[in-house]
Design a protein around this motif. Structure first.
Motif, PDB file in Angstrom:
ATOM      1  N   MET A 164      -6.438   5.597  -0.094  1.00 43.23           N
ATOM      2  CA  MET A 164      -5.769   5.629   1.357  1.00 43.23           C
ATOM      3  C   MET A 164      -5.626   6.940   1.875  1.00 43.23           C
ATOM      4  O   MET A 164      -5.922   7.997   1.273  1.00 43.23           O
TER       5      MET A 164
ATOM      6  N   ASP B 208       0.851  -1.240  -0.060  1.00 42.33           N
ATOM      7  CA  ASP B 208      -0.124   0.041   0.136  1.00 42.33           C
ATOM      8  C   ASP B 208       0.782   1.060  -0.085  1.00 42.33           C
ATOM      9  O   ASP B 208       0.616   2.063  -0.674  1.00 42.33           O
TER      10      ASP B 208
ATOM     11  N   TYR C 214      -7.517  -2.019   0.132  1.00 42.79           N
ATOM     12  CA  TYR C 214      -6.522  -1.425   0.669  1.00 42.79           C
ATOM     13  C   TYR C 214      -6.677  -1.500   2.275  1.00 42.79           C
ATOM     14  O   TYR C 214      -7.778  -1.317   2.660  1.00 42.79           O
ATOM     15  N   MET C 215      -5.730  -1.252   2.773  1.00 44.04           N
ATOM     16  CA  MET C 215      -5.497  -0.920   4.243  1.00 44.04           C
ATOM     17  C   MET C 215      -6.197  -1.797   5.116  1.00 44.04           C
ATOM     18  O   MET C 215      -6.345  -1.758   6.317  1.00 44.04           O
TER      19      MET C 215
ATOM     20  N   GLN D  61       1.277  -5.320  -5.684  1.00 44.32           N
ATOM     21  CA  GLN D  61       0.078  -4.736  -5.087  1.00 44.32           C
ATOM     22  C   GLN D  61      -0.795  -5.686  -4.511  1.00 44.32           C
ATOM     23  O   GLN D  61      -0.962  -6.775  -4.924  1.00 44.32           O
ATOM     24  N   THR D  62      -1.630  -5.454  -3.802  1.00 41.96           N
ATOM     25  CA  THR D  62      -2.767  -5.897  -3.209  1.00 41.96           C
ATOM     26  C   THR D  62      -3.748  -6.436  -4.115  1.00 41.96           C
ATOM     27  O   THR D  62      -4.154  -5.698  -4.815  1.00 41.96           O
TER      28      THR D  62
ATOM     29  N   PRO E 213     -11.618   1.098   3.361  1.00 42.43           N
ATOM     30  CA  PRO E 213     -11.072   0.155   2.405  1.00 42.43           C
ATOM     31  C   PRO E 213     -12.194  -0.332   1.324  1.00 42.43           C
ATOM     32  O   PRO E 213     -13.191  -0.412   1.798  1.00 42.43           O
TER      33      PRO E 213
ATOM     34  N   HIS F  99       0.811   4.548  -2.470  1.00 43.68           N
ATOM     35  CA  HIS F  99       0.889   5.856  -1.969  1.00 43.68           C
ATOM     36  C   HIS F  99       1.680   6.653  -2.210  1.00 43.68           C
ATOM     37  O   HIS F  99       1.670   7.867  -2.830  1.00 43.68           O
TER      38      HIS F  99
END
Length: 231
Positions: A150, A62, A121-122, A116-117, A141, A66
């Motif tokens: 984010m 993440d 996110y988060m 990347q996820t 998220p 960012h």
């Protein structure tokens, strides 16, 4: 008398090529450094390799996203501002965060995790840790990709507005967006710093807290000098 030879014309695409090569070099350097630090940690008494869903993997995935938005904004400001002080700040942010992205991507490669996820996110940063994203005015998220996913990130509409401005208006809006961006990023870095036992991750998050903390103070001063307020 021999006529002096004319200097060869500089290719119109030489500057982008040089810049592109420099970006690749910085990313490669960061990746190598990240893999070296992580490998050293793995060969010591540190815990096992971070797994999917861990604070370390989530943070690296993440925070890379960012950081890359900050790099995008900083590149635009550096290339379109006429204010030497703001341009220098933009260059510093771009250089520092691009190297850090390379380092985090190096970790993910060594850990066998995607860059990347694949989910929201988060998810690695829980509200129970005292960092409520809603309290930062940020979407939860899984928010739409048209929104800021984010803490501190700019929305697509804000990025479009940034690119439409010039002169003092551009500089002020850049400082406002980047200040908020840094504030969101330091909250993420603080959480990772407080919840990781991996020395390399702890060292990087401390570096982020130090550098962005100093830049937050500077941007507030720069906004005040331009009779502007944070967002």
């Amino acid at each position: 008398m021999t006529e002096p030879e004319e200097a060869p014309a500089q290719s119109s695409f030489s500057r982008p090529v040089v810049i592109g090569a420099a970006v690749v070099a910085v990313l490669l350097l960061g990746a190598v450094l990240g893999m070296f630090l992580t490998q050293r940690a793995l060969n010591s008494s540190e815990p096992a390799t971070p797994a999917a869903g861990s604070v370390e993997v989530g943070f690296a995935q993440d925070m890379s996203v960012h950081h890359l938005q900050a790099v995008t904004m900083a590149n635009w400001e550096r290339d379109h501002s006429t204010d030497p002080q703001v341009r220098q700040l933009a260059f510093d942010i771009q250089s520092t965060q691009l190297e850090q992205v390379g380092r985090m991507k190096g970790w993910l490669m060594l850990w066998g995790q995607p860059e990347q996820t694949t989910g929201a996110y988060m998810t690695w940063m829980t509200q129970s840790g005292g960092h409520d994203m809603a309290g930062m005015g940020m979407p939860s998220p899984g928010a739409s990709s048209s929104d800021a996913p984010m803490p501190g990130m700019a929305t697509n509409a804000e990025l479009t507005r940034l690119r439409s401005l010039s002169g003092r208006d551009l500089d002020v809006y850049f400082l406002q967006l980047m200040l908020r961006h840094h504030q969101g990023g330091t909250a993420m870095a603080q959480y990772a710093h407080d919840h990781t036992s991996v020395a390399a991750v702890k060292a990087l998050t401390q570096s982020i807290l130090d550098s962005q903390g100093a830049e937050i103070v500077l941007m507030k001063q720069m906004l005040a000098a331009r009779d502007a307020q944070p967002l």
